[in-house]
Design a protein around this motif. Sequence first.
Motif, PDB file in Angstrom:
ATOM      1  N   MET A   1       0.830  -1.212   0.000  1.00 33.55           N
ATOM      2  CA  MET A   1       0.000   0.000   0.000  1.00 33.55           C
ATOM      3  C   MET A   1       0.859   1.255   0.000  1.00 33.55           C
ATOM      4  O   MET A   1       0.602   2.201  -0.749  1.00 33.55           O
ATOM      5  CB  MET A   1      -0.930  -0.009   1.225  1.00 33.55           C
ATOM      6  CG  MET A   1      -2.040  -1.039   1.158  1.00 33.55           C
ATOM      7  SD  MET A   1      -3.083  -0.987   2.635  1.00 33.55           S
ATOM      8  CE  MET A   1      -3.876  -2.586   2.533  1.00 33.55           C
ATOM      9  N   CYS A   2       1.892   1.258   0.848  1.00 34.34           N
ATOM     10  CA  CYS A   2       2.831   2.396   0.867  1.00 34.34           C
ATOM     11  C   CYS A   2       3.483   2.568  -0.502  1.00 34.34           C
ATOM     12  O   CYS A   2       3.645   3.695  -0.989  1.00 34.34           O
ATOM     13  CB  CYS A   2       3.905   2.176   1.928  1.00 34.34           C
ATOM     14  SG  CYS A   2       3.349   2.377   3.627  1.00 34.34           S
ATOM     15  N   LEU A   3       3.865   1.467  -1.103  1.00 37.84           N
ATOM     16  CA  LEU A   3       4.495   1.508  -2.420  1.00 37.84           C
ATOM     17  C   LEU A   3       3.572   2.153  -3.444  1.00 37.84           C
ATOM     18  O   LEU A   3       3.981   3.061  -4.183  1.00 37.84           O
ATOM     19  CB  LEU A   3       4.855   0.084  -2.863  1.00 37.84           C
ATOM     20  CG  LEU A   3       5.380  -0.085  -4.295  1.00 37.84           C
ATOM     21  CD1 LEU A   3       6.720   0.605  -4.458  1.00 37.84           C
ATOM     22  CD2 LEU A   3       5.493  -1.569  -4.650  1.00 37.84           C
ATOM     23  N   TYR A   4       2.323   1.709  -3.489  1.00 38.21           N
ATOM     24  CA  TYR A   4       1.383   2.247  -4.472  1.00 38.21           C
ATOM     25  C   TYR A   4       1.101   3.732  -4.227  1.00 38.21           C
ATOM     26  O   TYR A   4       1.002   4.516  -5.182  1.00 38.21           O
ATOM     27  CB  TYR A   4       0.073   1.450  -4.442  1.00 38.21           C
ATOM     28  CG  TYR A   4       0.152   0.121  -5.155  1.00 38.21           C
ATOM     29  CD1 TYR A   4       0.662   0.031  -6.448  1.00 38.21           C
ATOM     30  CD2 TYR A   4      -0.289  -1.059  -4.543  1.00 38.21           C
ATOM     31  CE1 TYR A   4       0.738  -1.191  -7.109  1.00 38.21           C
ATOM     32  CE2 TYR A   4      -0.219  -2.285  -5.195  1.00 38.21           C
ATOM     33  CZ  TYR A   4       0.294  -2.335  -6.480  1.00 38.21           C
ATOM     34  OH  TYR A   4       0.371  -3.537  -7.149  1.00 38.21           O
ATOM     35  N   VAL A   5       0.974   4.120  -2.971  1.00 36.01           N
ATOM     36  CA  VAL A   5       0.730   5.532  -2.668  1.00 36.01           C
ATOM     37  C   VAL A   5       1.900   6.382  -3.135  1.00 36.01           C
ATOM     38  O   VAL A   5       1.722   7.434  -3.754  1.00 36.01           O
ATOM     39  CB  VAL A   5       0.465   5.727  -1.156  1.00 36.01           C
ATOM     40  CG1 VAL A   5       0.477   7.208  -0.797  1.00 36.01           C
ATOM     41  CG2 VAL A   5      -0.871   5.105  -0.762  1.00 36.01           C
ATOM     42  N   ARG A   6       3.126   5.919  -2.852  1.00 37.98           N
ATOM     43  CA  ARG A   6       4.311   6.685  -3.243  1.00 37.98           C
ATOM     44  C   ARG A   6       4.516   6.706  -4.754  1.00 37.98           C
ATOM     45  O   ARG A   6       5.090   7.658  -5.298  1.00 37.98           O
ATOM     46  CB  ARG A   6       5.553   6.111  -2.556  1.00 37.98           C
ATOM     47  CG  ARG A   6       5.565   6.322  -1.043  1.00 37.98           C
ATOM     48  CD  ARG A   6       6.790   5.697  -0.419  1.00 37.98           C
ATOM     49  NE  ARG A   6       8.019   6.286  -0.917  1.00 37.98           N
ATOM     50  CZ  ARG A   6       9.205   5.699  -0.846  1.00 37.98           C
ATOM     51  NH1 ARG A   6       9.306   4.478  -0.336  1.00 37.98           N
ATOM     52  NH2 ARG A   6      10.281   6.298  -1.310  1.00 37.98           N
ATOM     53  N   LEU A   7       4.048   5.674  -5.440  1.00 38.94           N
ATOM     54  CA  LEU A   7       4.166   5.628  -6.900  1.00 38.94           C
ATOM     55  C   LEU A   7       3.049   6.403  -7.595  1.00 38.94           C
ATOM     56  O   LEU A   7       3.006   6.454  -8.826  1.00 38.94           O
ATOM     57  CB  LEU A   7       4.151   4.175  -7.388  1.00 38.94           C
ATOM     58  CG  LEU A   7       5.403   3.343  -7.117  1.00 38.94           C
ATOM     59  CD1 LEU A   7       5.179   1.893  -7.531  1.00 38.94           C
ATOM     60  CD2 LEU A   7       6.623   3.919  -7.859  1.00 38.94           C
ATOM     61  N   GLY A   8       2.157   6.991  -6.807  1.00 42.80           N
ATOM     62  CA  GLY A   8       1.057   7.728  -7.406  1.00 42.80           C
ATOM     63  C   GLY A   8      -0.015   6.831  -7.977  1.00 42.80           C
ATOM     64  O   GLY A   8      -0.720   7.199  -8.918  1.00 42.80           O
ATOM     65  N   GLN A   9      -0.165   5.635  -7.385  1.00 43.40           N
ATOM     66  CA  GLN A   9      -1.193   4.686  -7.822  1.00 43.40           C
ATOM     67  C   GLN A   9      -2.105   4.314  -6.642  1.00 43.40           C
ATOM     68  O   GLN A   9      -2.262   3.130  -6.307  1.00 43.40           O
ATOM     69  CB  GLN A   9      -0.537   3.429  -8.400  1.00 43.40           C
ATOM     70  CG  GLN A   9       0.331   3.695  -9.617  1.00 43.40           C
ATOM     71  CD  GLN A   9       1.044   2.451 -10.127  1.00 43.40           C
ATOM     72  OE1 GLN A   9       1.229   1.483  -9.399  1.00 43.40           O
ATOM     73  NE2 GLN A   9       1.438   2.482 -11.377  1.00 43.40           N
ATOM     74  N   PRO A  10      -2.719   5.304  -6.010  1.00 45.20           N
ATOM     75  CA  PRO A  10      -3.542   5.012  -4.823  1.00 45.20           C
ATOM     76  C   PRO A  10      -4.765   4.165  -5.132  1.00 45.20           C
ATOM     77  O   PRO A  10      -5.327   3.537  -4.228  1.00 45.20           O
ATOM     78  CB  PRO A  10      -3.945   6.413  -4.329  1.00 45.20           C
ATOM     79  CG  PRO A  10      -3.877   7.274  -5.558  1.00 45.20           C
ATOM     80  CD  PRO A  10      -2.716   6.739  -6.349  1.00 45.20           C
ATOM     81  N   GLU A  11      -5.173   4.131  -6.403  1.00 39.71           N
ATOM     82  CA  GLU A  11      -6.345   3.328  -6.761  1.00 39.71           C
ATOM     83  C   GLU A  11      -6.104   1.842  -6.566  1.00 39.71           C
ATOM     84  O   GLU A  11      -7.057   1.038  -6.530  1.00 39.71           O
ATOM     85  CB  GLU A  11      -6.746   3.601  -8.214  1.00 39.71           C
ATOM     86  CG  GLU A  11      -5.772   3.114  -9.274  1.00 39.71           C
ATOM     87  CD  GLU A  11      -4.578   4.045  -9.507  1.00 39.71           C
ATOM     88  OE1 GLU A  11      -3.745   3.718 -10.373  1.00 39.71           O
ATOM     89  OE2 GLU A  11      -4.501   5.094  -8.830  1.00 39.71           O
ATOM     90  N   LYS A  12      -4.836   1.429  -6.413  1.00 40.97           N
ATOM     91  CA  LYS A  12      -4.505   0.021  -6.197  1.00 40.97           C
ATOM     92  C   LYS A  12      -4.741  -0.423  -4.744  1.00 40.97           C
ATOM     93  O   LYS A  12      -4.850  -1.615  -4.461  1.00 40.97           O
ATOM     94  CB  LYS A  12      -3.039  -0.231  -6.552  1.00 40.97           C
ATOM     95  CG  LYS A  12      -2.678   0.022  -8.014  1.00 40.97           C
ATOM     96  CD  LYS A  12      -3.180  -1.096  -8.895  1.00 40.97           C
ATOM     97  CE  LYS A  12      -2.638  -0.971 -10.311  1.00 40.97           C
ATOM     98  NZ  LYS A  12      -3.123  -2.049 -11.184  1.00 40.97           N
ATOM     99  N   VAL A  13      -4.802   0.543  -3.832  1.00 41.27           N
ATOM    100  CA  VAL A  13      -4.913   0.206  -2.411  1.00 41.27           C
ATOM    101  C   VAL A  13      -6.223  -0.501  -2.084  1.00 41.27           C
ATOM    102  O   VAL A  13      -6.214  -1.538  -1.397  1.00 41.27           O
ATOM    103  CB  VAL A  13      -4.714   1.463  -1.541  1.00 41.27           C
ATOM    104  CG1 VAL A  13      -5.034   1.169  -0.066  1.00 41.27           C
ATOM    105  CG2 VAL A  13      -3.280   1.972  -1.682  1.00 41.27           C
ATOM    106  N   PRO A  14      -7.383  -0.007  -2.545  1.00 42.53           N
ATOM    107  CA  PRO A  14      -8.636  -0.741  -2.252  1.00 42.53           C
ATOM    108  C   PRO A  14      -8.626  -2.174  -2.761  1.00 42.53           C
ATOM    109  O   PRO A  14      -9.274  -3.052  -2.165  1.00 42.53           O
ATOM    110  CB  PRO A  14      -9.703   0.106  -2.952  1.00 42.53           C
ATOM    111  CG  PRO A  14      -9.125   1.502  -2.978  1.00 42.53           C
ATOM    112  CD  PRO A  14      -7.658   1.289  -3.200  1.00 42.53           C
TER     113      PRO A  14
END
Length: 499
Positions: free
Chosen positions: A178-191
């Motif tokens: 989740m941290c990785l996706y947020v930092r990569l600008g892909q927050p839509e992957k978290v859900p």
Amino acid sequence: MNYRRLISSGSWLVRKLCTAASEKATEAVVEAPTRNRLYSRLSALGATGGTVSETLNDFIMDGKKIRKDELSRCVKELRKYRRYQHSLDIMDWMEKRNMQFSFVDHAIRLDLIAKTKGFVAAEDYLSVLPPSAKNLLTYGALLNCYCNNLMKDEALALFKKMDELKLINNTLPFNNLMCLYVRLGQPEKVPELIDELKRGNIPRCRFTYILWMQSYANLNDIEGVESVLEELSNDSEDKCTWTTYSNLAAIYVKAGLFEKAEASLKKLEKDKMPHQREAYHFLISLYSGTSNRAEVYRVWEALKRAFSTVTNTSYLIMVQALAKLKDFKGLKKCFEEWESSCSVYDMRLATSTIRGYLSGDMLEEAELVLVNAMKRSKGPFIRAREGFMVYFLKKRRFDLALKHMEAAVSEINDWSPSSSETRTAFLDYFMNEGDVDAAEEFCKILKNNNCLDSDAYHCLLRTYAAAGKVAPDMRQRLENDGIELSQELQDLLVNVCPE
């Protein structure tokens, strides 16, 4: 103007903030006098230049015993201050003395190897561990390293392997992704990861909920944020902590929803407020974010009543808050109160005060703070000087910015900008001047030190466009440097590097 002087022989240091690998070990209490003596010797190695093995061997030759838990505490403290090589050297010495490593020790050592010797060495270390030590902790440490360094492909492949080995039984690996996706600008992957957690019946921890809320915040979905909070409340009240509400308030502040932010802060104070300085610091910073001067001062006075001493860090938070509020009278009073009573002169406070004054065009006051700081402190003064550099570059006074840069170089020969703000200020100046040669030389140094990114290329291309010049090889250069072409870069390339 001689821009070549700006980019003289200093090397650029890449400073990355990263999260340390999770440690779940319960550490035994160590007798303070012995531990302090041993740690003081080890922590002094950065200045004395000795080696860890010599220090530990000398300690034993002095007739003292060293317990494993003492060494583990030293490793923990040195890691906290990013003394990774010394931490690893301690663990290497422990191995030579046949001290038994726990699974947590192996995980910490793997993390240290990745930080000092690289990922290949860390992978090799994991591969030779006994089967019992190839578990969630050690695999998780490597996953954490991949995620901290934004190595998406490696992280996903390792996560898949951990899943196949049935090692994933808690939220930590999911939180890393989740941290990785947020930092990569892909927050839509978290859900999507949250759905995986639910399918696997893995209970969500409080950090999972915070990351989930942050992902919706990054998507500008405040309703999504609030739905997560509601689900958290229904899950377990114990998981809803002061960190939850401080993060929620920060999300509201960023969204400009100040009433909701302050409501969250009031609930935090009423129901969740721990007796920790950090909690007061969050309140001060967040109330300054809502421009609520009265609440900033109220919490500040509450902090001073709650603790017998006010630390340098507390003064720093208050100075930064007052600077954000543009309360320069209060800033002056707070800084002078600290300066008149401090036992250790902290350049962070002087630097923040200088930057605060400069934000209000109070150049004379800022310069006076620097002059006095140089009388009371041995420095470093780099960050303070960079504040002046940024200020003068924005004022189009390159000559004055250059004077502070020269002073920085005279202080530290291999000086480099300590923040992206400083780097951007120089690049923006070159762009506005249309000085392609200076911008190119600047970017060469960035490339040599592995920090030539898409933002730097964006400024470089805009500099070419402002000067009306072309660069026939620019597309190839972008490809060679692994720069992903955003729409903005593609639009700039149409004129700078026509096909």
